[in-house]
Write an enzyme that holds these catalytic residues in place. Structure first.
Site, PDB file in Angstrom:
ATOM      1  N   ASP A 225       0.831  -1.191   0.000  1.00 42.59           N
ATOM      2  CA  ASP A 225       0.000   0.000   0.000  1.00 42.59           C
ATOM      3  C   ASP A 225       0.873   1.251   0.000  1.00 42.59           C
ATOM      4  O   ASP A 225       1.906   1.309   0.682  1.00 42.59           O
ATOM      5  CB  ASP A 225      -0.893  -0.012   1.243  1.00 42.59           C
ATOM      6  CG  ASP A 225      -1.775   1.206   1.339  1.00 42.59           C
ATOM      7  OD1 ASP A 225      -2.673   1.344   0.499  1.00 42.59           O
ATOM      8  OD2 ASP A 225      -1.537   2.032   2.244  1.00 42.59           O
ATOM      9  N   HIS A 229       4.774   6.403  -2.056  1.00 43.12           N
ATOM     10  CA  HIS A 229       5.185   7.360  -1.045  1.00 43.12           C
ATOM     11  C   HIS A 229       6.417   6.903  -0.268  1.00 43.12           C
ATOM     12  O   HIS A 229       6.774   7.513   0.749  1.00 43.12           O
ATOM     13  CB  HIS A 229       4.016   7.650  -0.113  1.00 43.12           C
ATOM     14  CG  HIS A 229       2.852   8.246  -0.849  1.00 43.12           C
ATOM     15  ND1 HIS A 229       2.817   9.559  -1.221  1.00 43.12           N
ATOM     16  CD2 HIS A 229       1.715   7.688  -1.344  1.00 43.12           C
ATOM     17  CE1 HIS A 229       1.692   9.812  -1.882  1.00 43.12           C
ATOM     18  NE2 HIS A 229       1.013   8.673  -1.978  1.00 43.12           N
ATOM     19  N   GLU A 251       1.577  -0.532  -5.059  1.00 42.45           N
ATOM     20  CA  GLU A 251       0.573   0.463  -5.441  1.00 42.45           C
ATOM     21  C   GLU A 251       1.295   1.769  -5.767  1.00 42.45           C
ATOM     22  O   GLU A 251       1.773   2.467  -4.872  1.00 42.45           O
ATOM     23  CB  GLU A 251      -0.432   0.701  -4.309  1.00 42.45           C
ATOM     24  CG  GLU A 251      -1.521   1.676  -4.720  1.00 42.45           C
ATOM     25  CD  GLU A 251      -2.183   2.378  -3.548  1.00 42.45           C
ATOM     26  OE1 GLU A 251      -3.259   2.969  -3.758  1.00 42.45           O
ATOM     27  OE2 GLU A 251      -1.615   2.392  -2.435  1.00 42.45           O
TER      28      GLU A 251
END
Length: 508
Positions: A225, A229, A251
């Protein structure tokens, strides 16, 4: 340590007998007439996954046995299993409090039991792993399993004083402000979620320990997930310490002109290609079905062997960037086309109905999620009330196309045909699909590479046996279609499709 890019897990090959039994049900092999000597056998592949969003571990285990294995699904993607903040909203599952495997979806023991049950059904298990951040709560609290926490302090796990979190210095609250700045995207906070300093060796050690703990229960791999980032080198440092064969899919949402792109994450695993669902949505709404079949061919997409594609997921159905279950027929056609073409690894989505985008699944008085219960009439025609399980993976056309894809395997696209908003394509000599995106019923003779004979339309429903040795052979849920001299006559209502394959032969 270095390891090769993960491929389909060896554990699946070791379960060959379970797979063959399940696939026999999926493609109607037990119910269909024997193929002629020159008719190829079904490929019996299993390259389609399904995301059962917010399903409990017990419910997933039953679904693996009852539907996923028999339908031909190869793996199931679960929601995050770690302890999380309390609350009714769906996103509480994505705010970790600790790495204890206790959540509102079930206990550690129930998770382990589900993995074993799914494996027995020939279905692998991919777990959603939240390793980029912890909670976004400004006030201290207590997690689902009783662990105390504050925004930047998680006793026994993380401490701000030890340098376990990023503080990027972007005002007013360290949140990402500019997605064109790679530093901000990967060192600032995503909507106030405490951002882990994933470049620190001590942080990497703890994340590896968590993932290894999940793997110890037999899990086959992870969806990472919010991988976008985290710097790709940080993710690689974690992934490369996991056992060889661990399936990884990151992701990474592709954004125009942004410096962080999915290609940066392919050296250590596969990546979700968000562009497929977004572009397919526009093409289907615009009636350009042919263009959907060509998605992935250009250099702006991930290589097919690295891409996982989807019509919708839990974020896009709430954000409106893709088609979703309320779209009805166009949504079904999108899934049919995703499963019919050869680009990427398809992931079917299955969730619950909602009108409030923050709403979580139905829960009991203590906040535990109730086991999913699929309605008998699950499908695009049904009106779903808030909280009802939509069960898109069971929709007749979707489930039928999963069996179709299992039968055709990786056969290349052969014969193609187009007529206005309708198209047909064949995969090798094992399957043909006809899709009608127009407003009127299509009646035509279309080319096919299938051998002469009678075939069941698997999108009309599963093929059923007449009996153990029934004199009439198998029964098609819909009308049997006959292939003669490389053509098949079809009648396809507007906004629907027909699919034929060598695993669903009709008598006559």
């Amino acid at each position: 340590m270095q390891r090769s890019t993960p491929r389909p897990t060896p554990r699946l090959r070791r379960r060959a007998s379970a797979v063959l039994v399940a696939l026999g049900l999926a493609v109607g092999a037990a119910a269909c007439a024997p193929a002629e000597d020159d008719t190829p056998e079904p490929a019996a592949s299993r390259d389609v996954g399904v995301q059962l969003f917010q399903w409990t571990w017990d419910a997933i285990g039953r679904e693996c046995t009852d539907r996923l294995g028999p339908a031909g699904y190869g793996w199931v993607l679960t929601s995050p299993p770690q302890e999380h903040v309390r609350g009714e909203e769906w996103w509480t599952a994505y705010q970790p409090v600790s790495y204890r495997l206790e959540s509102r979806l079930g206990t550690r023991a129930e998770l382990a039991a589900m993995v074993g049950t799914c494996h027995d059904a020939g279905v692998d298990v991919v777990v959603d792993a939240v390793i980029n951040h912890m909670t976004g709560q400004d006030e201290p609290g207590t997690g689902w399993a009783g662990s105390p926490y504050s925004h930047y302090d998680y006793p026994g796990t993380w401490s701000d004083a030890a340098g376990d979190f990023h503080h990027c210095g972007v005002p007013p609250a360290d949140d990402i402000a500019d997605y064109r700045d790679a530093y901000e995207v990967q060192h600032c906070e995503l909507v106030n979620l405490a951002d882990l300093a994933t470049g620190r060796p001590a942080v990497q050690d703890r994340l590896v320990a968590y993932l290894e703990d999940v793997l110890s229960l037999g899990v086959d791999g992870f969806r990472l997930d919010a991988a976008k980032h985290m710097p790709a080198e940080d993710v690689a440092a974690v992934v490369e310490r996991l056992p060889a064969g661990t399936r990884i899919v990151s992701e990474v949402i592709r954004g125009g002109g942004e410096p962080v792109v999915p290609e940066q994450y392919t050296p250590f695993g596969d990546v979700f290609e968000f562009a497929w669902g977004r572009e397919a949505t526009g093409m289907i709404r615009g009636g350009s079905l042919r263009l959907v079949t060509e998605l992935g061919a250009g250099s702006s997409y991930l290589p097919s062997e690295k891409a996982w594609i989807f019509v919708e997921n839990h974020d896009t159905e709430r954000g409106g960037s893709t088609l979703a279950y309320p779209d009805g027929a166009p949504y079904v056609l999108a899934n049919v086309l995703m499963l019919a073409t050869g680009y990427g690894r398809p992931v079917v989505y299955s969730g619950y109905a909602f009108s409030d985008r923050d709403a979580g699944p139905e829960q009991d008085g203590d906040g535990a999620v109730l086991d999913a219960a699929c309605p008998d009439d699950a499908g695009p025609e049904r009106a779903y009330a808030d909280g009802e399980w939509v069960c898109q993976h069971r929709w007749r056309a979707v489930e039928g196309m999963v069996g179709w894809r299992s039968a055709v395997g990786d056969d290349p696209v052969g014969a193609r045909w187009e007529d206005g908003d309708a198209l047909a394509l064949s995969r090798g000599e094992r399957g043909t699909v006809v899709v009608n995106g127009g407003d009127a019923t299509l009646e035509a003779r279309v080319p096919t590479t299938l051998r002469d004979g009678a075939y069941c339309d698997v999108l009309a429903g599963p093929t059923a046996a007449a009996g153990p040795a029934g004199p009439d052979g198998p029964r098609c849920a819909g009308e049997a279609l006959r292939v003669e001299d490389g053509e098949v006559a079809v009648r396809v209502p507007a906004g629907s499709a027909v699919a034929l394959h060598v695993g669903a032969l009709a008598e006559g």
